[in-house]
Design a protein around this motif. Sequence first.
Motif, PDB file in Angstrom:
ATOM      1  N   LEU A  63      -1.558  42.518  25.198  1.00 16.28           N
ATOM      2  CA  LEU A  63      -1.156  42.076  23.865  1.00 16.28           C
ATOM      3  C   LEU A  63       0.289  42.461  23.551  1.00 16.28           C
ATOM      4  N   VAL A  64       0.659  43.701  23.860  1.00 17.11           N
ATOM      5  CA  VAL A  64       2.031  44.158  23.582  1.00 17.11           C
ATOM      6  C   VAL A  64       3.032  43.387  24.441  1.00 17.11           C
ATOM      7  N   ASP A  93      -0.344  52.350  13.019  1.00 17.86           N
ATOM      8  CA  ASP A  93      -1.786  52.590  12.898  1.00 17.86           C
ATOM      9  C   ASP A  93      -2.360  51.724  11.798  1.00 17.86           C
ATOM     10  N   ALA A  94      -3.671  51.541  11.857  1.00 16.39           N
ATOM     11  CA  ALA A  94      -4.368  50.708  10.887  1.00 16.39           C
ATOM     12  C   ALA A  94      -5.747  51.293  10.607  1.00 16.39           C
ATOM     13  N   GLU A 134      -4.738  43.739  17.721  1.00 13.04           N
ATOM     14  CA  GLU A 134      -3.822  42.605  17.833  1.00 13.04           C
ATOM     15  C   GLU A 134      -2.650  42.758  16.864  1.00 13.04           C
ATOM     16  N   ASN A 135      -2.943  43.154  15.628  1.00 15.53           N
ATOM     17  CA  ASN A 135      -1.884  43.343  14.638  1.00 15.53           C
ATOM     18  C   ASN A 135      -0.978  44.512  14.999  1.00 15.53           C
ATOM     19  N   LEU A 136      -1.563  45.592  15.506  1.00 11.34           N
ATOM     20  CA  LEU A 136      -0.771  46.751  15.910  1.00 11.34           C
ATOM     21  C   LEU A 136       0.138  46.409  17.087  1.00 11.34           C
ATOM     22  N   ALA A 137      -0.354  45.624  18.024  1.00  8.99           N
ATOM     23  CA  ALA A 137       0.450  45.226  19.173  1.00  8.99           C
ATOM     24  C   ALA A 137       1.683  44.451  18.721  1.00  8.99           C
ATOM     25  N   GLU A 150       7.441  44.484  17.695  1.00  8.89           N
ATOM     26  CA  GLU A 150       8.545  44.202  16.764  1.00  8.89           C
ATOM     27  C   GLU A 150       9.457  45.416  16.621  1.00  8.89           C
ATOM     28  N   ARG A 151       8.863  46.595  16.486  1.00  8.65           N
ATOM     29  CA  ARG A 151       9.656  47.824  16.371  1.00  8.65           C
ATOM     30  C   ARG A 151      10.466  48.067  17.641  1.00  8.65           C
TER      31      ARG A 151
END
Length: 174
Positions: A52-53, A126-127, A147-150, A155-156
């Motif tokens: 994913l990343v 984190d989430a 998926e959202n964390l990846a 992006e960072r």
Amino acid sequence: MLKRAALLALAVCVPLSACGLQPMYAGGSNSTVAQGLAAIDVPAIPGRDGWLVRNALKDRLHVARAGQDSVAPAYRLDVRLDDALEGLGVLNDDTISRERRILRSRYQLIDLATGEILLDATAGSDAGVDVVSSEYATIAAEQTALENLAKDVAERMATRIALTLRERERGAAQ
């Protein structure tokens, strides 16, 4: 009233133009930063989180796809991930009601011509995930969080890499 608003906008813009801020991608896809980002090789990263990343990084860095015009890699991005899921909220009967998914990345940007490490940094996010009575819903929420964390971690990383490439360009220009 309109004239006064225009003068106020002009008064605000004049000091900003002298502050030294400039667009990172000035010149569009022909800018040094954009070309540098496109020349980064992102090797496979183990695991689902790595997949994913890596895909998010490739999308963000605009890495050329196979079969399209390819750019010879000038840099390599080595990435190691740490994905953890920990219980946060514990009820009276010792069941977990809330989890926290944490994705951390340690990455290095390496110049392939010299072998020099241009950037050695970390990124993370984190989430929170609610644990509900449906095991399927909880697993789906955990996967969505990953998926959202990846995407967030990629992006960072891409932003930090772009800043590094811009600083390198400025150093070479001086």
